[in-house]
Write a protein that holds these residues in place. Structure first.
Motif, PDB file in Angstrom:
ATOM      1  N   MET A 100       0.815  -1.212   0.000  1.00  0.00           N
ATOM      2  CA  MET A 100       0.000   0.000   0.000  1.00  0.00           C
ATOM      3  C   MET A 100       0.854   1.271   0.000  1.00  0.00           C
ATOM      4  O   MET A 100       0.347   2.354   0.271  1.00  0.00           O
ATOM      5  N   GLY A 101       2.127   1.130  -0.329  1.00  0.00           N
ATOM      6  CA  GLY A 101       3.024   2.279  -0.394  1.00  0.00           C
ATOM      7  C   GLY A 101       3.898   2.385   0.834  1.00  0.00           C
ATOM      8  O   GLY A 101       5.115   2.197   0.757  1.00  0.00           O
ATOM      9  N   ASP A 102       3.302   2.671   1.982  1.00  0.00           N
ATOM     10  CA  ASP A 102       4.089   2.761   3.213  1.00  0.00           C
ATOM     11  C   ASP A 102       3.707   1.698   4.238  1.00  0.00           C
ATOM     12  O   ASP A 102       4.109   1.773   5.392  1.00  0.00           O
ATOM     13  N   TRP A 103       2.916   0.712   3.818  1.00  0.00           N
ATOM     14  CA  TRP A 103       2.578  -0.418   4.685  1.00  0.00           C
ATOM     15  C   TRP A 103       2.108  -1.585   3.835  1.00  0.00           C
ATOM     16  O   TRP A 103       1.823  -1.432   2.639  1.00  0.00           O
ATOM     17  N   LEU A 104       2.081  -2.762   4.430  1.00  0.00           N
ATOM     18  CA  LEU A 104       1.617  -3.966   3.742  1.00  0.00           C
ATOM     19  C   LEU A 104       0.253  -4.369   4.292  1.00  0.00           C
ATOM     20  O   LEU A 104       0.056  -4.432   5.509  1.00  0.00           O
ATOM     21  N   LEU A 105      -0.688  -4.648   3.394  1.00  0.00           N
ATOM     22  CA  LEU A 105      -1.996  -5.179   3.761  1.00  0.00           C
ATOM     23  C   LEU A 105      -1.980  -6.677   3.518  1.00  0.00           C
ATOM     24  O   LEU A 105      -1.680  -7.126   2.404  1.00  0.00           O
ATOM     25  N   VAL A 106      -2.289  -7.452   4.536  1.00  0.00           N
ATOM     26  CA  VAL A 106      -2.302  -8.909   4.431  1.00  0.00           C
ATOM     27  C   VAL A 106      -3.710  -9.406   4.741  1.00  0.00           C
ATOM     28  O   VAL A 106      -4.284  -9.056   5.782  1.00  0.00           O
ATOM     29  N   VAL A 107      -4.270 -10.203   3.836  1.00  0.00           N
ATOM     30  CA  VAL A 107      -5.595 -10.801   4.035  1.00  0.00           C
ATOM     31  C   VAL A 107      -5.413 -12.291   4.235  1.00  0.00           C
ATOM     32  O   VAL A 107      -4.796 -12.966   3.406  1.00  0.00           O
ATOM     33  N   VAL A 108      -5.961 -12.814   5.351  1.00  0.00           N
ATOM     34  CA  VAL A 108      -5.780 -14.216   5.718  1.00  0.00           C
ATOM     35  C   VAL A 108      -7.131 -14.894   5.859  1.00  0.00           C
ATOM     36  O   VAL A 108      -8.174 -14.241   5.939  1.00  0.00           O
ATOM     37  N   ASN A 109      -7.119 -16.222   5.907  1.00  0.00           N
ATOM     38  CA  ASN A 109      -8.359 -16.991   6.003  1.00  0.00           C
ATOM     39  C   ASN A 109      -9.011 -16.847   7.369  1.00  0.00           C
ATOM     40  O   ASN A 109      -8.331 -16.745   8.400  1.00  0.00           O
ATOM     41  N   ALA A 110     -10.337 -16.902   7.373  1.00  0.00           N
ATOM     42  CA  ALA A 110     -11.103 -16.665   8.590  1.00  0.00           C
ATOM     43  C   ALA A 110     -10.749 -17.645   9.704  1.00  0.00           C
ATOM     44  O   ALA A 110     -10.555 -17.245  10.855  1.00  0.00           O
ATOM     45  N   ALA A 111     -10.663 -18.934   9.374  1.00  0.00           N
ATOM     46  CA  ALA A 111     -10.429 -19.941  10.406  1.00  0.00           C
ATOM     47  C   ALA A 111      -9.042 -19.841  11.003  1.00  0.00           C
ATOM     48  O   ALA A 111      -8.798 -20.347  12.104  1.00  0.00           O
ATOM     49  N   CYS A 112      -8.115 -19.194  10.288  1.00  0.00           N
ATOM     50  CA  CYS A 112      -6.716 -19.112  10.722  1.00  0.00           C
ATOM     51  C   CYS A 112      -6.326 -17.737  11.233  1.00  0.00           C
ATOM     52  O   CYS A 112      -5.187 -17.542  11.672  1.00  0.00           O
ATOM     53  N   LYS A 113      -7.240 -16.747  11.183  1.00  0.00           N
ATOM     54  CA  LYS A 113      -6.797 -15.364  11.325  1.00  0.00           C
ATOM     55  C   LYS A 113      -6.197 -15.050  12.689  1.00  0.00           C
ATOM     56  O   LYS A 113      -5.212 -14.316  12.771  1.00  0.00           O
ATOM     57  N   ASP A 114      -6.740 -15.604  13.754  1.00  0.00           N
ATOM     58  CA  ASP A 114      -6.180 -15.311  15.069  1.00  0.00           C
ATOM     59  C   ASP A 114      -4.797 -15.946  15.223  1.00  0.00           C
ATOM     60  O   ASP A 114      -3.861 -15.308  15.721  1.00  0.00           O
ATOM     61  N   ALA A 115      -4.672 -17.207  14.792  1.00  0.00           N
ATOM     62  CA  ALA A 115      -3.379 -17.893  14.872  1.00  0.00           C
ATOM     63  C   ALA A 115      -2.360 -17.225  13.954  1.00  0.00           C
ATOM     64  O   ALA A 115      -1.184 -17.052  14.332  1.00  0.00           O
ATOM     65  N   ASP A 116      -2.784 -16.839  12.756  1.00  0.00           N
ATOM     66  CA  ASP A 116      -1.876 -16.155  11.826  1.00  0.00           C
ATOM     67  C   ASP A 116      -1.367 -14.849  12.422  1.00  0.00           C
ATOM     68  O   ASP A 116      -0.166 -14.546  12.381  1.00  0.00           O
ATOM     69  N   ALA A 117      -2.298 -14.055  12.956  1.00  0.00           N
ATOM     70  CA  ALA A 117      -1.915 -12.758  13.497  1.00  0.00           C
ATOM     71  C   ALA A 117      -0.926 -12.921  14.648  1.00  0.00           C
ATOM     72  O   ALA A 117       0.088 -12.209  14.710  1.00  0.00           O
ATOM     73  N   ALA A 118      -1.205 -13.880  15.532  1.00  0.00           N
ATOM     74  CA  ALA A 118      -0.300 -14.107  16.668  1.00  0.00           C
ATOM     75  C   ALA A 118       1.073 -14.560  16.193  1.00  0.00           C
ATOM     76  O   ALA A 118       2.104 -14.107  16.710  1.00  0.00           O
ATOM     77  N   HIS A 119       1.097 -15.452  15.206  1.00  0.00           N
ATOM     78  CA  HIS A 119       2.364 -15.962  14.676  1.00  0.00           C
ATOM     79  C   HIS A 119       3.170 -14.850  14.004  1.00  0.00           C
ATOM     80  O   HIS A 119       4.386 -14.715  14.236  1.00  0.00           O
ATOM     81  N   ILE A 120       2.512 -14.043  13.187  1.00  0.00           N
ATOM     82  CA  ILE A 120       3.212 -12.968  12.480  1.00  0.00           C
ATOM     83  C   ILE A 120       3.685 -11.909  13.476  1.00  0.00           C
ATOM     84  O   ILE A 120       4.815 -11.415  13.392  1.00  0.00           O
ATOM     85  N   GLU A 121       2.839 -11.570  14.434  1.00  0.00           N
ATOM     86  CA  GLU A 121       3.219 -10.585  15.451  1.00  0.00           C
ATOM     87  C   GLU A 121       4.463 -11.020  16.215  1.00  0.00           C
ATOM     88  O   GLU A 121       5.417 -10.244  16.372  1.00  0.00           O
ATOM     89  N   SER A 122       4.453 -12.257  16.686  1.00  0.00           N
ATOM     90  CA  SER A 122       5.589 -12.724  17.485  1.00  0.00           C
ATOM     91  C   SER A 122       6.849 -12.877  16.641  1.00  0.00           C
ATOM     92  O   SER A 122       7.956 -12.570  17.099  1.00  0.00           O
ATOM     93  N   SER A 123       6.682 -13.327  15.387  1.00  0.00           N
ATOM     94  CA  SER A 123       7.848 -13.557  14.530  1.00  0.00           C
ATOM     95  C   SER A 123       8.506 -12.262  14.076  1.00  0.00           C
ATOM     96  O   SER A 123       9.729 -12.216  13.887  1.00  0.00           O
ATOM     97  N   LEU A 124       7.726 -11.203  13.899  1.00  0.00           N
ATOM     98  CA  LEU A 124       8.252  -9.952  13.351  1.00  0.00           C
ATOM     99  C   LEU A 124       8.363  -8.857  14.412  1.00  0.00           C
ATOM    100  O   LEU A 124       8.570  -7.685  14.067  1.00  0.00           O
ATOM    101  N   ALA A 125       8.218  -9.230  15.678  1.00  0.00           N
ATOM    102  CA  ALA A 125       8.138  -8.230  16.757  1.00  0.00           C
ATOM    103  C   ALA A 125       9.326  -7.278  16.786  1.00  0.00           C
ATOM    104  O   ALA A 125       9.182  -6.097  17.139  1.00  0.00           O
TER     105      ALA A 125
END
Length: 377
Positions: free
Chosen positions: A112-137
């Motif tokens: 998006m120019g100065d940020w990345l928009l990521v769209v993830v699957n509904a059933a995985c979204k909480d686990a995905d967000a937690a994984h990405i947050e912790s991995s890229l902290a």
């Protein structure tokens, strides 16, 4: 049961339109409207259909350095796609990987120019967000955009329809992403979708979703489409459903998704590997995988559903795979399926047999997609 399910911002509109609601990924979602799945499927293939996909997860990833390339390089430590080369205003399909080379989820990444928009699957979204947050902290901030809704307008009439509310979309090509107004509401619009047709995905503030949806539905040639037709449309297009056709035990090579890994991330590339399970994936790219996702066509009109075992012969002496998705394809006019077979049997035209209620139904390995894509390149 419905009391425990989450609702999208368009829940009341679905009920007003006469939708049949079903549980899906923790949400109360429309599976079909009064016209029925067959009519909805064919309408999306020939005109334009509006899907509520607000149950999907949306994340904003920003580099702490303020440099978008740094966010892209950080995300590349989790996915085998080339995110760093993704230009502003462009989107790319990517796979979130685990250490065994399996797929944690499939997702879309937009610059998006100065940020990345990521769209993830509904059933995985909480686990995905937690994984990405912790991995890229250490390098990035990850924001969960829970106050956003998402619509998909799909079909050959989509551009003409949406351009009446957002003229800028006419200049977009497949996988372009822009910020523009739709019916007077600031939106993020990508030219992409999950049907194999030309179309758009439209993100907006949740509180304006009803206004935007009603404005789009008021356009000529647009009708609401439910999950039933969404599934048959994506199956005809040869597109994977996470949790059925791909999962944590499936590698990208087995899933025939090598195209989602650009040259820079493969052997000899500038940023070869560097993501979880890279040794497994690079090994399979070099030497092949034991099984392969393929298209399947059955004789007759009875669909062979996901879970059916596949055999090399009509006696069922040797199982060689399994069906992962199957349905009647309204556009094809016949049953279509996809599944996994031993790689030696993955060539189109190969005969296999599916076990269906105690008998063995002949099928043929078929090329995918089953319909010609309508993307605007």
């Amino acid at each position: 049961m419905t009391d425990t399910l989450a609702r999208t911002p368009l829940h009341a509109l679905h009920l007003e339109l006469g939708a049949k609601m079903v549980p899906f990924a923790g949400y109360d979602m429309p599976v079909q409207y009064p016209e029925g799945v067959m009519a909805e499927h064919l309408h999306a293939r020939t005109k334009a259909g509006l899907f509520d996909v607000s149950h999907m997860g949306q994340l904003a990833i920003r580099a702490k350095s303020g440099v978008t390339r740094d966010a892209a390089l950080a995300l590349e430590t989790l996915v085998p796609a080339d995110i760093a080369a993704l230009g502003a205003g462009r989107q790319r399909y990517a796979l979130l990987m685990n250490d065994a080379g399996g797929i944690r989820d499939d997702l879309m990444v937009a610059n998006m120019g100065d940020w990345l928009l990521v769209v993830v699957n509904a059933a995985c979204k909480d686990a995905d967000a937690a994984h990405i947050e912790s991995s890229l902290a250490d390098t990035c901030t990850v924001e969960r955009l829970d106050d956003r809704a998402l619509l998909a307008l799909q079909g050959p009439a989509s551009e003409v329809a949406l351009a009446t509310l957002a003229p800028a979309v006419s200049a977009m090509r497949f996988m372009d992403v822009i910020a523009t107004e739709v019916a007077g509401v600031p939106c993020i619009v990508s030219r992409s979708g999950y049907t194999g047709e030309d179309g758009f995905e439209i993100g907006m503030p949740a509180e304006r979703a009803d206004h935007v949806a009603r404005a789009i539905l008021a356009l000529p040639d647009v009708r609401p489409i439910g999950l039933g037709a969404r599934d048959s449309l994506r199956l005809e297009a040869g597109l994977c459903l996470y949790g059925s056709d791909i999962d944590t035990t499936t590698t990208p090579v087995e899933a025939a998704l090598e195209w989602s890994m650009q040259k820079s991330r493969k052997a000899g590339g500038a940023r070869e590997g560097g993501y979880p399970g890279a040794d497994v994936v690079l090994g399979q790219l070099a030497n092949g995988a034991p099984r392969r996702r393929v298209g399947l066509r059955a004789e007759g009109r009875a669909p062979v559903r996901g879970g059916a075992a596949l055999f090399a012969d009509a006696q069922g002496a040797r199982q060689i795979g399994v069906v992962t998705s199957g349905a009647f394809g309204p556009t094809v006019g016949a049953p279509v399926a996809m599944g996994y077979v031993d790689t030696a049997l993955a060539q189109p035209g190969t005969s296999v047999f599916a076990e269906l209620r105690g008998r063995f139904v002949p099928m043929q390995v078929a090329a995918m997609p089953f319909v010609t894509p309508g993307f605007k390149r």
